[in-house]
Motif scaffolding. Structure first.
Motif, PDB file in Angstrom:
ATOM      1  N   CYS A 318      48.870 -28.383   7.625  1.00  0.00           N
ATOM      2  CA  CYS A 318      48.381 -29.030   6.455  1.00  0.00           C
ATOM      3  C   CYS A 318      48.714 -28.277   4.999  1.00  0.00           C
ATOM      4  CB  CYS A 318      46.802 -29.133   6.393  1.00  0.00           C
ATOM      5  SG  CYS A 318      46.174 -30.203   7.915  1.00  0.00           S
ATOM      6  N   ALA A 319      49.195 -27.244   5.553  1.00  0.00           N
ATOM      7  CA  ALA A 319      49.284 -26.368   4.177  1.00  0.00           C
ATOM      8  C   ALA A 319      50.700 -26.732   3.040  1.00  0.00           C
ATOM      9  CB  ALA A 319      49.680 -24.790   4.399  1.00  0.00           C
ATOM     10  N   HIS A 320      50.493 -26.613   1.943  1.00  0.00           N
ATOM     11  CA  HIS A 320      51.652 -26.750   1.099  1.00  0.00           C
ATOM     12  C   HIS A 320      52.299 -25.740   0.533  1.00  0.00           C
ATOM     13  CE1 HIS A 320      50.643 -31.171   0.767  1.00  0.00           C
ATOM     14  NE2 HIS A 320      49.457 -30.662   0.683  1.00  0.00           N
ATOM     15  N   PHE A 321      51.723 -24.297   0.799  1.00  0.00           N
ATOM     16  CA  PHE A 321      52.470 -23.104   0.328  1.00  0.00           C
ATOM     17  C   PHE A 321      51.889 -21.953   1.160  1.00  0.00           C
ATOM     18  CE2 PHE A 321      48.521 -22.998  -1.951  1.00  0.00           C
ATOM     19  CZ  PHE A 321      48.270 -21.794  -1.893  1.00  0.00           C
ATOM     20  N   PRO A 322      52.756 -20.900   1.359  1.00  0.00           N
ATOM     21  CA  PRO A 322      52.355 -19.688   2.331  1.00  0.00           C
ATOM     22  C   PRO A 322      51.248 -18.994   1.725  1.00  0.00           C
ATOM     23  CG  PRO A 322      54.374 -19.288   0.838  1.00  0.00           C
ATOM     24  CD  PRO A 322      54.076 -20.760   0.580  1.00  0.00           C
ATOM     25  N   ALA A 323      50.314 -19.522   1.629  1.00  0.00           N
ATOM     26  CA  ALA A 323      48.890 -18.744   1.039  1.00  0.00           C
ATOM     27  C   ALA A 323      48.850 -17.277   1.427  1.00  0.00           C
ATOM     28  CB  ALA A 323      47.644 -19.674   1.213  1.00  0.00           C
ATOM     29  N   ARG A 324      48.655 -16.865   2.726  1.00  0.00           N
ATOM     30  CA  ARG A 324      48.589 -15.371   2.956  1.00  0.00           C
ATOM     31  C   ARG A 324      49.773 -14.568   2.561  1.00  0.00           C
ATOM     32  NH1 ARG A 324      46.410 -15.289   8.771  1.00  0.00           N
ATOM     33  NH2 ARG A 324      44.400 -15.808   7.564  1.00  0.00           N
ATOM     34  N   GLU A 368      53.379 -31.178  -4.855  1.00  0.00           N
ATOM     35  CA  GLU A 368      54.400 -30.689  -5.632  1.00  0.00           C
ATOM     36  C   GLU A 368      54.155 -28.929  -6.109  1.00  0.00           C
ATOM     37  OE1 GLU A 368      55.402 -33.384  -8.790  1.00  0.00           O
ATOM     38  OE2 GLU A 368      55.002 -35.137  -7.609  1.00  0.00           O
ATOM     39  N   GLY A 369      53.248 -28.298  -5.391  1.00  0.00           N
ATOM     40  CA  GLY A 369      53.125 -27.156  -6.073  1.00  0.00           C
ATOM     41  C   GLY A 369      51.520 -26.698  -6.080  1.00  0.00           C
ATOM     42  N   ILE A 370      51.019 -25.873  -6.820  1.00  0.00           N
ATOM     43  CA  ILE A 370      49.833 -25.121  -6.623  1.00  0.00           C
ATOM     44  C   ILE A 370      48.951 -25.749  -7.846  1.00  0.00           C
ATOM     45  CG2 ILE A 370      48.492 -23.119  -6.655  1.00  0.00           C
ATOM     46  CD1 ILE A 370      50.796 -21.770  -5.618  1.00  0.00           C
ATOM     47  N   ALA A 371      47.885 -26.031  -7.524  1.00  0.00           N
ATOM     48  CA  ALA A 371      46.646 -26.559  -8.539  1.00  0.00           C
ATOM     49  C   ALA A 371      45.613 -25.517  -8.919  1.00  0.00           C
ATOM     50  CB  ALA A 371      46.091 -27.868  -8.288  1.00  0.00           C
ATOM     51  N   LEU A 372      45.040 -25.450 -10.089  1.00  0.00           N
ATOM     52  CA  LEU A 372      43.832 -24.577 -10.180  1.00  0.00           C
ATOM     53  C   LEU A 372      42.517 -25.320 -10.334  1.00  0.00           C
ATOM     54  CD1 LEU A 372      42.763 -21.635 -11.279  1.00  0.00           C
ATOM     55  CD2 LEU A 372      43.321 -22.354 -13.524  1.00  0.00           C
ATOM     56  N   VAL A 373      41.706 -24.513  -9.671  1.00  0.00           N
ATOM     57  CA  VAL A 373      40.432 -25.197 -10.047  1.00  0.00           C
ATOM     58  C   VAL A 373      39.513 -23.877 -10.257  1.00  0.00           C
ATOM     59  CG1 VAL A 373      38.348 -26.257  -8.900  1.00  0.00           C
ATOM     60  CG2 VAL A 373      40.381 -26.767  -8.006  1.00  0.00           C
ATOM     61  N   PRO A 384      47.064 -30.081 -13.469  1.00  0.00           N
ATOM     62  CA  PRO A 384      48.556 -30.239 -13.137  1.00  0.00           C
ATOM     63  C   PRO A 384      48.714 -29.068 -12.181  1.00  0.00           C
ATOM     64  CG  PRO A 384      48.174 -28.743 -15.204  1.00  0.00           C
ATOM     65  CD  PRO A 384      47.143 -29.632 -14.718  1.00  0.00           C
ATOM     66  N   VAL A 385      50.193 -28.895 -11.677  1.00  0.00           N
ATOM     67  CA  VAL A 385      50.582 -27.947 -10.625  1.00  0.00           C
ATOM     68  C   VAL A 385      51.378 -27.058 -11.406  1.00  0.00           C
ATOM     69  CG1 VAL A 385      50.022 -29.470  -8.703  1.00  0.00           C
ATOM     70  CG2 VAL A 385      52.185 -29.737  -9.700  1.00  0.00           C
ATOM     71  N   ILE A 386      51.790 -26.018 -10.648  1.00  0.00           N
ATOM     72  CA  ILE A 386      52.709 -25.012 -11.052  1.00  0.00           C
ATOM     73  C   ILE A 386      53.633 -24.951 -10.044  1.00  0.00           C
ATOM     74  CG2 ILE A 386      51.711 -24.076 -12.979  1.00  0.00           C
ATOM     75  CD1 ILE A 386      51.231 -21.501 -11.220  1.00  0.00           C
ATOM     76  N   ALA A 387      54.670 -24.371 -10.022  1.00  0.00           N
ATOM     77  CA  ALA A 387      55.950 -24.323  -8.827  1.00  0.00           C
ATOM     78  C   ALA A 387      55.156 -22.923  -8.160  1.00  0.00           C
ATOM     79  CB  ALA A 387      57.014 -23.958  -9.146  1.00  0.00           C
TER      80      ALA A 387
END
Length: 438
Positions: A318-324, A368-373, A384-387
């Motif tokens: 389910c993940a969109h980026f390599p969080a760890r 498309e990237g990483i959003a901030l909450v 928005p998202v950043i790369a």
């Protein structure tokens, strides 16, 4: 823009029901007695290498996990666990402090009440859904306020006696004696079971509009790192796995360190901590020193202690980026803000498995990237998202913002949010896509 909805499984991995994800099957193990010996941990590490991909984890609720299993290797791993003499918890999840019965600070020993509830649910536990849980918090040094629960029982002092504050779902707490608390909990669990395996305490009358069992303040509780006094003049030493995970050889090395330091046993604990118990003062220092040499967390002010990160891609489908993989860099970049008032969550998708409660800053994977909450849960991410490769530099810019005199990290972020500076930072990096305020 909203994130692509992740697949929701409605359950967590368990000993008898491993869960499929990007790197294979995950098996979750909670020792029924909460403790395992150094020899058993070494054996589990060998089994994780032989039957999985050698990656092991300690979860936020203090469970052990083995990753990378296949359909053919699940049964051999389960057999290996039983052959090691480890009895896994099965059925209803009842969480207590790993130091219950050993902690001189606790108001009451949680084990008898937990035992009453487990015995009382024997006839209908199979009718409860896999996410239904009970917390029995004895009020000691290691609290369980960060654990969501359908039934929450907290020991409180009432004159010379201990009583239990019982909360069902989001209802009002009741102050009860131990047997009354067990009866109240069993009645609630029986009514939940009667509603079917999809039911939770919030489905009961009077509980539908409030969070599950008063699950703390929404933040991350104190991570139980460091030395804790035990009864009979002994000590426990809590060390943290970097972001809750490590290769099997790290777990084996920690087992060796515990043996050398004279530990009686090892106990997975809340907030991804491993406790060595039964140490003398010198042994506690020696165990902490060796864990630190191995790269583990040993102090509550370690910046990594304030960051929760899921495995991320590609380990999770389910993940969109390599969080760890990014977590250590995020800890370094945000270190000036991580003063104990700020919690950070790297969530590969909107589910928020690593930290379901709101965090001060949550970084959420989207298409498309990483959003901030800010001060919210991953499900609140919009854009928005950043790369992904812009995250470290963006956070360094954020952390370089000057503090006002006496201002905490959380206060600084709140001031930036109010002034639109957090939104502006993500907006600039996100190619001027509009941001939905959280």
């Amino acid at each position: 823009m909203s994130p692509r909805p992740p697949a929701r499984r409605g359950a967590c991995p368990a000993f008898l029901a491993p869960m499929e994800t990007g790197d294979g099957l995950i098996l979750r193990l909670v020792p029924a007695e909460r403790a395992i010996s150094p020899d058993q941990l070494r054996g589990l590490a060998r089994a994780a290498t032989a039957f999985g991909n050698s990656m092991m984890e300690i979860t936020a609720r203090g469970s052990l996990q083995v990753r990378g299993l296949t359909a053919e290797t699940v049964a051999p791993l389960q057999d290996a666990v039983l052959a090691l003499g480890i009895t896994p918890r099965v059925g209803l999840a009842i969480d207590i402090s790993p130091l219950s019965g050993l902690d001189p600070r606790e108001v009451a020993d949680a084990r008898p009440l937990a035992r009453l509830i487990r015995e009382g649910t024997a006839g209908f536990a199979g009718k409860l859904g896999p996410k239904v849980s009970v917390v029995v918090d004895g009020g000691g040094a290691i609290g369980l306020s960060g654990h969501k629960a359908d039934v929450r029982l907290i020991a409180v002092r009432s004159g010379a006696d201990a009583r239990w504050s019982a909360t069902i779902g989001g209802g009002m707490p009741e102050l009860l004696a131990e047997q009354e608390a067990a009866t109240r909990a069993l009645d609630a669990l029986s009514r939940i079971a009667a509603l079917g395996r999809r039911a939770r305490a919030t489905d009961l009358p009077g509980c539908a509009s409030t969070p599950l069992a008063n699950s703390g303040d929404g933040g991350t509780p104190s991570t139980p790192l460091g030395t804790f006094p035990l009864v009979e003049g002994r000590f426990a030493c809590g060390i943290g796995l970097p972001f809750g995970a490590g290769a099997a050889d790290l777990f084996a090395a920690l087992a060796d360190a515990a043996d050398k330091a004279g530990a009686r046993d090892l106990r997975p604990a809340t907030e991804r901590v491993l406790l060595a118990t039964g140490l003398d003062a010198e042994g506690a220092l020696a165990f902490a020193a060796e864990a630190r040499r191995l790269g583990c967390l040993t102090a509550p002010d370690d910046p990594r202690a304030f960051i929760a990160a899921c495995p991320g891609a590609p380990a999770c489908v389910c993940a969109h980026f390599p969080a760890r993989d990014l977590a250590a860099g995020v800890a370094d970049a945000l270190a000036p803000l991580l003063d104990g008032t700020v919690t950070v969550h790297l969530s590969g998708c909107a589910k928020g498995c690593a930290h379901p409660a709101p965090a001060t800053l949550t970084f959420v994977g989207m298409d498309e990237g990483i959003a901030l909450v800010h001060e919210g849960a991953p499900s609140g991410a919009r854009g928005p998202v950043i790369a992904v490769d812009a995250l470290a530099a963006t956070l360094a810019t954020l952390a370089a913002t000057p503090h006002a005199p006496g201002e905490t990290g959380r206060g600084l972020l709140a001031r930036m949010q109010e002034a639109g500076l957090l939104a502006g930072l993500w907006l600039r990096e996100g190619n001027d896509r509009p941001m939905v305020k959280t």
